[in-house]
Design an enzyme around this catalytic site. Structure first.
Site, PDB file in Angstrom:
ATOM      1  N   ARG A   1      -7.617   6.486  -0.555  1.00  0.00           N
ATOM      2  CA  ARG A   1      -7.570   5.386  -1.538  1.00  0.00           C
ATOM      3  C   ARG A   1      -8.965   5.036  -2.027  1.00  0.00           C
ATOM      4  O   ARG A   1      -9.190   4.854  -3.211  1.00  0.00           O
ATOM      5  CB  ARG A   1      -6.897   4.165  -0.917  1.00  0.00           C
ATOM      6  CG  ARG A   1      -5.402   4.070  -1.133  1.00  0.00           C
ATOM      7  CD  ARG A   1      -4.658   5.359  -0.756  1.00  0.00           C
ATOM      8  NE  ARG A   1      -3.218   5.239  -0.923  1.00  0.00           N
ATOM      9  CZ  ARG A   1      -2.397   4.857   0.043  1.00  0.00           C
ATOM     10  NH1 ARG A   1      -2.851   4.610   1.259  1.00  0.00           N
ATOM     11  NH2 ARG A   1      -1.103   4.759  -0.187  1.00  0.00           N
TER      12      ARG A   1
ATOM     13  N   ASP B   1      -3.525  11.557  -0.657  1.00  0.00           N
ATOM     14  CA  ASP B   1      -2.493  10.621  -1.111  1.00  0.00           C
ATOM     15  C   ASP B   1      -2.381  10.737  -2.623  1.00  0.00           C
ATOM     16  O   ASP B   1      -3.020  11.601  -3.230  1.00  0.00           O
ATOM     17  CB  ASP B   1      -2.827   9.178  -0.682  1.00  0.00           C
ATOM     18  CG  ASP B   1      -1.560   8.362  -0.435  1.00  0.00           C
ATOM     19  OD1 ASP B   1      -0.741   8.260  -1.369  1.00  0.00           O
ATOM     20  OD2 ASP B   1      -1.374   7.842   0.676  1.00  0.00           O
TER      21      ASP B   1
ATOM     22  N   HIS C   1       3.558  10.951  -1.278  1.00  0.00           N
ATOM     23  CA  HIS C   1       2.132  10.573  -1.320  1.00  0.00           C
ATOM     24  C   HIS C   1       1.289  11.801  -1.663  1.00  0.00           C
ATOM     25  O   HIS C   1       0.215  12.006  -1.105  1.00  0.00           O
ATOM     26  CB  HIS C   1       1.675   9.984   0.022  1.00  0.00           C
ATOM     27  CG  HIS C   1       2.260   8.628   0.307  1.00  0.00           C
ATOM     28  ND1 HIS C   1       1.738   7.464  -0.212  1.00  0.00           N
ATOM     29  CD2 HIS C   1       3.326   8.252   1.046  1.00  0.00           C
ATOM     30  CE1 HIS C   1       2.451   6.426   0.204  1.00  0.00           C
ATOM     31  NE2 HIS C   1       3.427   6.882   0.969  1.00  0.00           N
TER      32      HIS C   1
ATOM     33  N   ASP D   1       6.189  10.061   5.349  1.00  0.00           N
ATOM     34  CA  ASP D   1       6.735   8.728   5.059  1.00  0.00           C
ATOM     35  C   ASP D   1       7.049   8.547   3.572  1.00  0.00           C
ATOM     36  O   ASP D   1       6.513   9.239   2.718  1.00  0.00           O
ATOM     37  CB  ASP D   1       5.740   7.643   5.493  1.00  0.00           C
ATOM     38  CG  ASP D   1       4.381   7.808   4.807  1.00  0.00           C
ATOM     39  OD1 ASP D   1       3.944   8.953   4.650  1.00  0.00           O
ATOM     40  OD2 ASP D   1       3.794   6.785   4.418  1.00  0.00           O
ATOM     41  N   GLU D   2       7.930   7.590   3.346  1.00  0.00           N
ATOM     42  CA  GLU D   2       8.180   7.011   2.021  1.00  0.00           C
ATOM     43  C   GLU D   2       8.446   8.038   0.925  1.00  0.00           C
ATOM     44  O   GLU D   2       7.985   7.882  -0.204  1.00  0.00           O
ATOM     45  CB  GLU D   2       6.993   6.120   1.612  1.00  0.00           C
ATOM     46  CG  GLU D   2       6.822   4.945   2.539  1.00  0.00           C
ATOM     47  CD  GLU D   2       5.709   4.003   2.132  1.00  0.00           C
ATOM     48  OE1 GLU D   2       5.969   2.798   2.081  1.00  0.00           O
ATOM     49  OE2 GLU D   2       4.571   4.463   1.876  1.00  0.00           O
TER      50      GLU D   2
ATOM     51  N   TYR E   1      -1.191  -3.361  11.563  1.00  0.00           N
ATOM     52  CA  TYR E   1      -1.664  -3.102  10.200  1.00  0.00           C
ATOM     53  C   TYR E   1      -2.853  -4.011   9.925  1.00  0.00           C
ATOM     54  O   TYR E   1      -2.711  -5.181   9.572  1.00  0.00           O
ATOM     55  CB  TYR E   1      -0.510  -3.255   9.193  1.00  0.00           C
ATOM     56  CG  TYR E   1       0.184  -1.918   8.949  1.00  0.00           C
ATOM     57  CD1 TYR E   1       0.482  -1.082  10.027  1.00  0.00           C
ATOM     58  CD2 TYR E   1       0.500  -1.471   7.676  1.00  0.00           C
ATOM     59  CE1 TYR E   1       1.088   0.159   9.831  1.00  0.00           C
ATOM     60  CE2 TYR E   1       1.112  -0.227   7.471  1.00  0.00           C
ATOM     61  CZ  TYR E   1       1.400   0.576   8.560  1.00  0.00           C
ATOM     62  OH  TYR E   1       1.994   1.814   8.369  1.00  0.00           O
ATOM     63  N   PHE E   2      -4.027  -3.431  10.094  1.00  0.00           N
ATOM     64  CA  PHE E   2      -5.254  -4.227   9.950  1.00  0.00           C
ATOM     65  C   PHE E   2      -5.684  -4.336   8.482  1.00  0.00           C
ATOM     66  O   PHE E   2      -6.736  -4.888   8.191  1.00  0.00           O
ATOM     67  CB  PHE E   2      -6.389  -3.621  10.787  1.00  0.00           C
ATOM     68  CG  PHE E   2      -6.243  -3.808  12.280  1.00  0.00           C
ATOM     69  CD1 PHE E   2      -5.101  -4.379  12.840  1.00  0.00           C
ATOM     70  CD2 PHE E   2      -7.261  -3.408  13.152  1.00  0.00           C
ATOM     71  CE1 PHE E   2      -4.977  -4.534  14.217  1.00  0.00           C
ATOM     72  CE2 PHE E   2      -7.150  -3.573  14.530  1.00  0.00           C
ATOM     73  CZ  PHE E   2      -6.003  -4.129  15.063  1.00  0.00           C
ATOM     74  N   ASP E   3      -4.880  -3.792   7.580  1.00  0.00           N
ATOM     75  CA  ASP E   3      -5.132  -4.095   6.166  1.00  0.00           C
ATOM     76  C   ASP E   3      -4.425  -5.393   5.779  1.00  0.00           C
ATOM     77  O   ASP E   3      -4.607  -5.893   4.676  1.00  0.00           O
ATOM     78  CB  ASP E   3      -4.699  -2.939   5.250  1.00  0.00           C
ATOM     79  CG  ASP E   3      -3.229  -2.552   5.415  1.00  0.00           C
ATOM     80  OD1 ASP E   3      -2.655  -2.790   6.500  1.00  0.00           O
ATOM     81  OD2 ASP E   3      -2.651  -2.006   4.456  1.00  0.00           O
TER      82      ASP E   3
ATOM     83  N   TRP F   1      -5.529   0.691   6.086  1.00  0.00           N
ATOM     84  CA  TRP F   1      -5.252   1.341   4.800  1.00  0.00           C
ATOM     85  C   TRP F   1      -6.252   0.852   3.763  1.00  0.00           C
ATOM     86  O   TRP F   1      -6.687  -0.298   3.791  1.00  0.00           O
ATOM     87  CB  TRP F   1      -3.824   1.030   4.345  1.00  0.00           C
ATOM     88  CG  TRP F   1      -2.766   1.612   5.236  1.00  0.00           C
ATOM     89  CD1 TRP F   1      -1.902   0.928   6.042  1.00  0.00           C
ATOM     90  CD2 TRP F   1      -2.437   2.997   5.410  1.00  0.00           C
ATOM     91  NE1 TRP F   1      -1.070   1.790   6.701  1.00  0.00           N
ATOM     92  CE2 TRP F   1      -1.374   3.067   6.335  1.00  0.00           C
ATOM     93  CE3 TRP F   1      -2.941   4.189   4.883  1.00  0.00           C
ATOM     94  CZ2 TRP F   1      -0.816   4.286   6.737  1.00  0.00           C
ATOM     95  CZ3 TRP F   1      -2.378   5.390   5.283  1.00  0.00           C
ATOM     96  CH2 TRP F   1      -1.320   5.423   6.203  1.00  0.00           C
TER      97      TRP F   1
ATOM     98  N   GLU G   1      -6.246   0.663   0.191  1.00  0.00           N
ATOM     99  CA  GLU G   1      -6.041   0.285  -1.213  1.00  0.00           C
ATOM    100  C   GLU G   1      -6.973  -0.838  -1.652  1.00  0.00           C
ATOM    101  O   GLU G   1      -7.493  -0.825  -2.762  1.00  0.00           O
ATOM    102  CB  GLU G   1      -4.595  -0.169  -1.447  1.00  0.00           C
ATOM    103  CG  GLU G   1      -3.567   0.938  -1.409  1.00  0.00           C
ATOM    104  CD  GLU G   1      -2.898   1.028  -0.051  1.00  0.00           C
ATOM    105  OE1 GLU G   1      -3.551   0.708   0.965  1.00  0.00           O
ATOM    106  OE2 GLU G   1      -1.718   1.425  -0.007  1.00  0.00           O
TER     107      GLU G   1
END
Ligand code: ACM
Length: 547
Positions: free
Chosen positions: A183, A212, A281, A346-347, A438-440, A488, A490
């Site tokens: 990202r 990604d 991704h 994923d996703e 999730y540390f974002d 993450w 972003e």
């Protein structure tokens, strides 16, 4: 006046006693190190009288494979100490730090455990393997005054280590963090710093999310367009929308840089775990090689950004796509010695496969039942490829859908359920739930924090996390290899912001994953130790979130 003096005198004695006997609060007025700033907390620790003092005459004794750790110890402390301790082969009875490998300790302490015995006259470190020596040295460093982490000679510091006897080993083998250069690209130097700080806290896996929709960050010799077209995109959709950060998004790692990073991490006993996302991704890969997409002819006419949004970066899992990603994995396994190779998984928006006549025909031809079956078939191709090369596939918990590839390891991110299901089916699991890792996500009130993706994962929540799901009985607990925090990228475009999102939550995670399980976790005690760690972070010039 006299009473005040007496009180001061009394409190000094009491605090010194507390420090040396009960390992309580840091004694005011004592300028040397303290046993009350260790993060993670060791398995067992007993205080003794007195202190060991480091001076230019102190020697570090090591031979054989221990020599390398001795060299690292000398070099790590030299800048702040302003002197280099001497390396010798034979330990001296006094003024000496002896590092010894004792293979017979392996059964009791495992590969990463150690014993550290600090006495006023000498220090003895014993471990079954070099990793244990390394972790003992991290503990020793944390027993010294925090100024030892500075990069310049610190004046007026008593380089003393309190006398303690520590026996230590980790609770979990996988103590991980994930960073996301896909990202926002992360320069090599920033990754090195990141590795330095995580290793100091005894974290030992760094997953790098190399690909990604927003970028392909790894040079692949067979497919040069991946970085020529897929790495130059100075753009992330969210960054532009939210105006978050000013860091550059584009960039990639050459294979030589990866080799360097793998070595750099290994010297700190961190395994770099590469993640190559598939079958979703994958927007940047499709931009570079439209043949991977569902509609190759249409894609070539579209601008990169449109290609991602139009097709959400899902590849068409036809045989030539399988061959392409296996070629990529061939270079990945050459570069990364990690036994586990992460393939994402994923996703995947399978709606696109539903709408594709080609994919529907493929599902019928191969008797794959439905889109979940197609997903599973694709993952199995990667699993067979990696297994054939002596590696294990790891993927996000979606790899469970449509049947789990044999031998695959599951990273459970959508809660605990994936981890529980996988462990029940005899698969190893790494816990990475959004709820705690999730540390974002925000770590404080959103209006006071830098813009984040959402969520709320405060420090205490991380500290209270239990990686073994309550739904797993004791017979299944051993399938949980550990846990991992995701940073993450972003919304994170600078190294300072990345460190701010990581610390001090990574300290809490390190404690969860290394320290022995106790009925009641002592958060107040953790915060006291964290205050000392914060001093270390300041000396390391690591930005952290005050708590
Ligand atoms: C994930 O956050 N999509 C693994």
């Amino acid at each position: 006046m006299k009473t005040t003096l007496d009180r001061t005198w009394l409190s000094r004695i009491l605090s010194t006693l507390a420090a040396s006997l009960c390992l309580g609060a840091i004694a005011p007025g004592v300028r040397g190190g303290s046993p009350d700033g260790l993060i993670p907390r060791p398995f067992s620790m007993q205080g003794h009288e007195g202190r060991f003092r480091l001076s230019p005459s102190t020697c570090v004794a090591a031979s054989g494979v221990a020599t390398n750790e001795a060299r690292k110890l000398v070099e790590a402390l030299a800048p702040a100490l302003g002197f280099r301790m001497k390396w010798v082969e034979q330990p001296a009875a006094r003024d000496c730090i002896a590092l010894e490998i004792e293979a017979s300790m392996r059964e009791r302490l495992g590969e990463e455990g150690y014993e550290l015995d600090v006495r006023p006259e000498r220090v003895v470190v014993r471990a079954p393997a070099p990793a244990g020596l390394f972790y003992a040295i991290q503990t020793l460093r944390q027993l010294l005054p925090p100024a030892v982490c500075g990069s310049e000679r610190a004046e007026g510091v008593a380089w003393e280590v309190p006398a303690v006897q520590i026996v230590d080993h980790p609770r979990f083998q996988w103590r991980g963090l994930l960073v996301d250069p896909a990202r926002h690209f992360i320069p090599v130097r920033d990754l090195e710093r990141y590795l330095d700080v995580m290793a100091m806290h005894k974290l030992n896996r760094l997953q790098i999310h190399l690909t990604d929709d927003q970028g392909w960050r790894l040079e692949i010799r067979k497919y040069p367009e991946l970085v020529r077209l897929g790495a130059g995109m100075d753009f992330t959709a969210i960054q532009r929308g939210a105006g978050a950060g000013t860091g550059r998004a584009g960039g990639f790692y050459s294979q030589d840089e990866i080799r360097h990073l793998v070595r750099y991490a290994a010297e700190r006993y961190v395994t770099l775990v590469p993640e190559i996302e598939m079958p979703a991704h994958t927007g940047a890969a499709i931009v570079a090689y439209p043949m991977l997409g569902l509609y190759p002819d249409k894609l070539t006419a579209l601008a990169p950004e449109k290609r991602w949004t139009a097709h959400e970066g899902v590849v068409a899992p036809r045989p030539r796509t399988v061959a392409f990603f296996q070629d990529v994995l061939a270079e990945v396994v050459e570069l990364f010695p990690s036994p586990l190779i992460h393939i994402g998984g994923d996703e995947a928006n399978i709606e696109h496969w539903k709408k594709s006549t080609e994919m529907q025909a493929f599902i019928r031809e191969r008797d794959l039942k439905d889109e979940a079956g197609l997903h599973s078939w694709f993952i199995r191709q990667m699993d067979e490829y990696l297994t054939g090369r002596g590696r294990q596939l790891i993927g996000w918990d979606e790899i469970l859908q449509g049947g789990l590839a044999p031998g695959a390891v599951v990273m459970s991110w959508r809660g605990e359920e994936g981890g529980v299901a996988a462990a029940r089916a005899d698969h190893a699991v790494i816990m990475a739930p959004t709820s705690h890792t999730y540390f974002d996500y925000y770590q404080g009130p959103a209006e006071k924090e830098p813009k984040a993706i959402g969520g709320f994962v405060p420090l205490e929540k991380v500290f209270r996390y239990e990686p073994i799901p309550a739904a797993l009985g004791p017979d299944r607990a051993r399938y949980v290899l550990g846990a991992q925090a995701q940073i993450w990228g972003e919304f994170i475009s600078t190294p300072e912001h990345r460190l701010y999102m990581t610390y001090p939550r990574a300290c809490a995670l390190a404690e969860v994953l290394w320290a022995p399980k106790v009925e009641e976790r002592d958060y107040a005690g953790f915060l006291r130790r964290l205050a000392v760690d914060a001093e270390r972070l300041k000396h390391l010039q690591v930005r952290y979130r005050p708590w």
